[in-house]
Design an enzyme around this catalytic site. Structure first.
Site, PDB file in Angstrom:
ATOM      1  N   GLY A 142       0.872  -1.379  -0.002  1.00 23.17           N
ATOM      2  CA  GLY A 142       0.126  -0.099   0.067  1.00 23.17           C
ATOM      3  C   GLY A 142       0.736   1.337   0.114  1.00 23.17           C
ATOM      4  O   GLY A 142       0.578   2.284  -0.572  1.00 23.17           O
ATOM      5  N   ASN A 143       2.063   1.240   0.833  1.00 20.98           N
ATOM      6  CA  ASN A 143       2.773   2.341   0.678  1.00 20.98           C
ATOM      7  C   ASN A 143       3.346   2.824  -0.256  1.00 20.98           C
ATOM      8  O   ASN A 143       3.908   4.013  -0.545  1.00 20.98           O
ATOM      9  CB  ASN A 143       3.828   2.430   1.846  1.00 20.98           C
ATOM     10  CG  ASN A 143       5.040   1.342   1.736  1.00 20.98           C
ATOM     11  OD1 ASN A 143       4.734   0.322   0.933  1.00 20.98           O
ATOM     12  ND2 ASN A 143       6.431   1.677   1.709  1.00 20.98           N
TER      13      ASN A 143
ATOM     14  N   LYS B  67     -13.428 -10.742   6.872  1.00 17.23           N
ATOM     15  CA  LYS B  67     -12.614  -9.362   6.534  1.00 17.23           C
ATOM     16  C   LYS B  67     -13.320  -8.207   6.478  1.00 17.23           C
ATOM     17  O   LYS B  67     -14.278  -8.270   5.363  1.00 17.23           O
ATOM     18  CB  LYS B  67     -11.893  -9.923   5.169  1.00 17.23           C
ATOM     19  CG  LYS B  67     -11.426  -8.738   4.432  1.00 17.23           C
ATOM     20  CD  LYS B  67      -9.643  -8.813   4.750  1.00 17.23           C
ATOM     21  CE  LYS B  67      -9.052  -7.639   4.192  1.00 17.23           C
ATOM     22  NZ  LYS B  67      -7.658  -7.070   4.878  1.00 17.23           N
TER      23      LYS B  67
ATOM     24  N   LYS C  41      -3.234 -10.166  -1.017  1.00 17.63           N
ATOM     25  CA  LYS C  41      -2.455  -9.831  -2.214  1.00 17.63           C
ATOM     26  C   LYS C  41      -1.136 -10.720  -2.037  1.00 17.63           C
ATOM     27  O   LYS C  41      -0.365 -11.165  -3.027  1.00 17.63           O
ATOM     28  CB  LYS C  41      -2.130  -8.526  -2.466  1.00 17.63           C
ATOM     29  CG  LYS C  41      -1.221  -7.784  -1.272  1.00 17.63           C
ATOM     30  CD  LYS C  41      -0.078  -6.960  -1.909  1.00 17.63           C
ATOM     31  CE  LYS C  41       0.914  -6.328  -1.217  1.00 17.63           C
ATOM     32  NZ  LYS C  41       0.897  -6.385   0.124  1.00 17.63           N
TER      33      LYS C  41
ATOM     34  N   LYS D  23       2.586 -12.101   4.782  1.00 16.00           N
ATOM     35  CA  LYS D  23       3.759 -11.969   4.041  1.00 16.00           C
ATOM     36  C   LYS D  23       4.605 -13.115   4.225  1.00 16.00           C
ATOM     37  O   LYS D  23       5.225 -13.833   3.444  1.00 16.00           O
ATOM     38  CB  LYS D  23       4.608 -10.594   4.390  1.00 16.00           C
ATOM     39  CG  LYS D  23       3.868  -9.414   3.888  1.00 16.00           C
ATOM     40  CD  LYS D  23       4.578  -8.240   4.135  1.00 16.00           C
ATOM     41  CE  LYS D  23       3.772  -7.237   4.082  1.00 16.00           C
ATOM     42  NZ  LYS D  23       2.571  -6.907   3.086  1.00 16.00           N
TER      43      LYS D  23
HETATM   44  P1  ADP Z   1       1.570  -3.857   2.768  1.00 17.48           P
HETATM   45  O1  ADP Z   1       0.614  -2.742   2.435  1.00 17.48           O
HETATM   46  O2  ADP Z   1       2.957  -3.530   2.227  1.00 17.48           O
HETATM   47  O3  ADP Z   1       0.852  -5.182   2.607  1.00 17.48           O
HETATM   48  P2  ADP Z   1       1.309  -3.943   5.671  1.00 17.48           P
HETATM   49  O4  ADP Z   1       0.939  -2.629   6.511  1.00 17.48           O
HETATM   50  O5  ADP Z   1       0.195  -4.828   5.551  1.00 17.48           O
HETATM   51  O6  ADP Z   1       1.874  -3.533   4.379  1.00 17.48           O
HETATM   52  O7  ADP Z   1       2.634  -4.761   6.149  1.00 17.48           O
HETATM   53  C1  ADP Z   1       3.847  -4.000   6.583  1.00 17.48           C
HETATM   54  C2  ADP Z   1       3.829  -3.756   8.157  1.00 17.48           C
HETATM   55  O8  ADP Z   1       3.945  -4.904   9.090  1.00 17.48           O
HETATM   56  C3  ADP Z   1       4.896  -2.896   8.553  1.00 17.48           C
HETATM   57  O9  ADP Z   1       4.848  -1.528   8.296  1.00 17.48           O
HETATM   58  C4  ADP Z   1       5.144  -3.117  10.124  1.00 17.48           C
HETATM   59  O10 ADP Z   1       4.341  -2.424  10.835  1.00 17.48           O
HETATM   60  C5  ADP Z   1       4.415  -4.292  10.421  1.00 17.48           C
HETATM   61  N1  ADP Z   1       4.935  -5.444  10.840  1.00 17.48           N
HETATM   62  C6  ADP Z   1       4.418  -6.417  11.617  1.00 17.48           C
HETATM   63  N2  ADP Z   1       5.314  -7.296  12.377  1.00 17.48           N
HETATM   64  C7  ADP Z   1       6.332  -7.167  11.902  1.00 17.48           C
HETATM   65  C8  ADP Z   1       7.497  -7.504  12.040  1.00 17.48           C
HETATM   66  N3  ADP Z   1       7.843  -8.606  12.668  1.00 17.48           N
HETATM   67  N4  ADP Z   1       8.722  -7.045  11.446  1.00 17.48           N
HETATM   68  C9  ADP Z   1       8.636  -5.913  10.751  1.00 17.48           C
HETATM   69  N5  ADP Z   1       7.503  -5.461  10.237  1.00 17.48           N
HETATM   70  C10 ADP Z   1       6.178  -5.962  10.948  1.00 17.48           C
HETATM   71 MG    MG Z   2      -0.780  -5.969   3.835  1.00 21.30          MG
END
Ligand code: ADP
Ligand code: MG
Length: 313
Positions: free
Chosen positions: A11-12, A129, A214, A276
């Site tokens: 998303g970023n 969801k 995704k 992820k």
């Molecule tokens: P995207 O839009 O890329 O899917 P998300 O917000 O869903 O992003 O996931 C990324 C976020 O996961 C990071 O910004 C962080 O805050 C969070 N996060 C949760 N657990 C962890 C971890 N163990 N290490 C790093 N980031 C983490």
């Molecule tokens: Mg995400």
């Protein structure tokens, strides 16, 4: 084909923050991400871009809601198709301009992608969801009645629609994606995890009101097309152990077994890093060799081994 990298952009890469959400702002963000993608191409990779669409679908649903008295609502599968097209268009324009600037002889194309889910997936029985706006109980009940929505009370903030998040099983346009990569195109596909479709008794496809994770769908694409590397571009440069705690520690390299252990130990938050890591596990278990988690600005450095979280079998 050269080395193929599937990059799941988070998303970023599309929306920087709540003050930069307009279509123009999103294009600026895509231009920035496209520069990092061009860096990867200059390193010799054939790139397939996948992306999220949560906020963009939310915007369409909100518009659709506001216009409910004068226009038909937009079904969720159609929101998926709309956002794949719009975001893909932005990437195509940004990449074309970036390639021109750098003298890279490449073209890009978006594949509107359907992803088959099982109509018997357990998540359809227990949709959880939340999507779209918050409603009063009264309005939520009315939509439940009229449109068959599943609704839930969301942490005291109001009522919301909930949908299933089924497991992606098959990428309908996979051959098209492979053909385009082989022809030298940078492909944008499986946007938002793909448009969820089910197969009916006769084997015909039918759109369904669900959302596919995704990261999970990107991992499926990466393993099906035998990508050399699966990259997850997100808001952090590296994944961490004990994330957000005083003893937080970045993960530089890990094996599949390490990651499985870290998942068990609860190091990754559900809904953000956990999906992820599960996607990475599924890619490596199905024969993938290497996955990297990093932020958009570090994609090139991560490929050069300078940063990011590197996970191998
Ligand atoms: P995207 O839009 O890329 O899917 P998300 O917000 O869903 O992003 O996931 C990324 C976020 O996961 C990071 O910004 C962080 O805050 C969070 N996060 C949760 N657990 C962890 C971890 N163990 N290490 C790093 N980031 C983490
Ligand atoms: Mg995400």
């Amino acid at each position: 084909m050269g080395k193929v990298a599937v990059v799941a952009v988070g998303g970023n890469s599309l929306i920087k923050d709540a003050k930069h959400q307009s279509v123009e702002d999103q294009y600026d963000a895509v231009c920035e991400t496209s520069r990092h993608i061009a860096d990867m191409i200059e390193l010799g990779y054939d790139v397939v871009i996948t992306h999220g669409n949560g906020p963009q679908v939310g915007f369409i649903l909100l518009r659709s809601d506001k216009a409910i008295d004068i226009l038909h609502p937009v079904p969720l599968d159609s929101c998926g198709a709309d956002t794949q097209g719009a975001i893909g268009y932005q990437f195509q324009m940004a990449l074309t301009n970036e390639f021109k600037k750098r003298g890279i002889n490449k073209k890009s194309a978006t594949v509107v992608t359907q992803v088959v889910v099982n109509k018997n997936d357990p998540s359809f029985k227990n949709p959880s969801k939340p999507i779209g706006s918050f409603y009063s109980k009264e309005v939520a009940m009315e939509r439940k009645e009229k449109e068959g929505w599943d609704i839930t009370e969301d942490a005291g903030r109001g009522w919301r629609r909930v949908v299933a998040s089924p497991i992606p099983e098959e990428i309908v346009e996979e051959d098209a994606i492979v053909t385009l990569i082989k022809a030298g195109f940078v492909v944008i596909g499986v946007g938002g995890g793909g448009i969820p479709v089910i197969r009916d008794e006769e084997g015909n496809l039918k759109g369904t009101a669900a959302v596919i994770d995704k990261d999970h769908a990107s991992a499926l694409l990466a393993s099906n097309i035998k990508a050399d590397i699966f990259m997850i571009s997100t808001a952090v440069e590296k994944a961490c152990l004990n994330y957000g705690k005083p003893d937080e520690k970045t993960i530089d390299t890990a094996t599949l077994e390490d990651i499985k252990k870290y998942i068990q130990e609860g190091h990754f938050k559900p809904g953000s890093m956990l999906p992820k890591m599960k996607a990475v596990v599924s890619f490596l278990e199905k024969g993938g060799e290497k996955a990297i988690i990093t932020c958009p600005e570090k994609l090139k450095d991560a490929l050069l081994g300078k940063t990011g979280t590197h996970i191998t079998k």
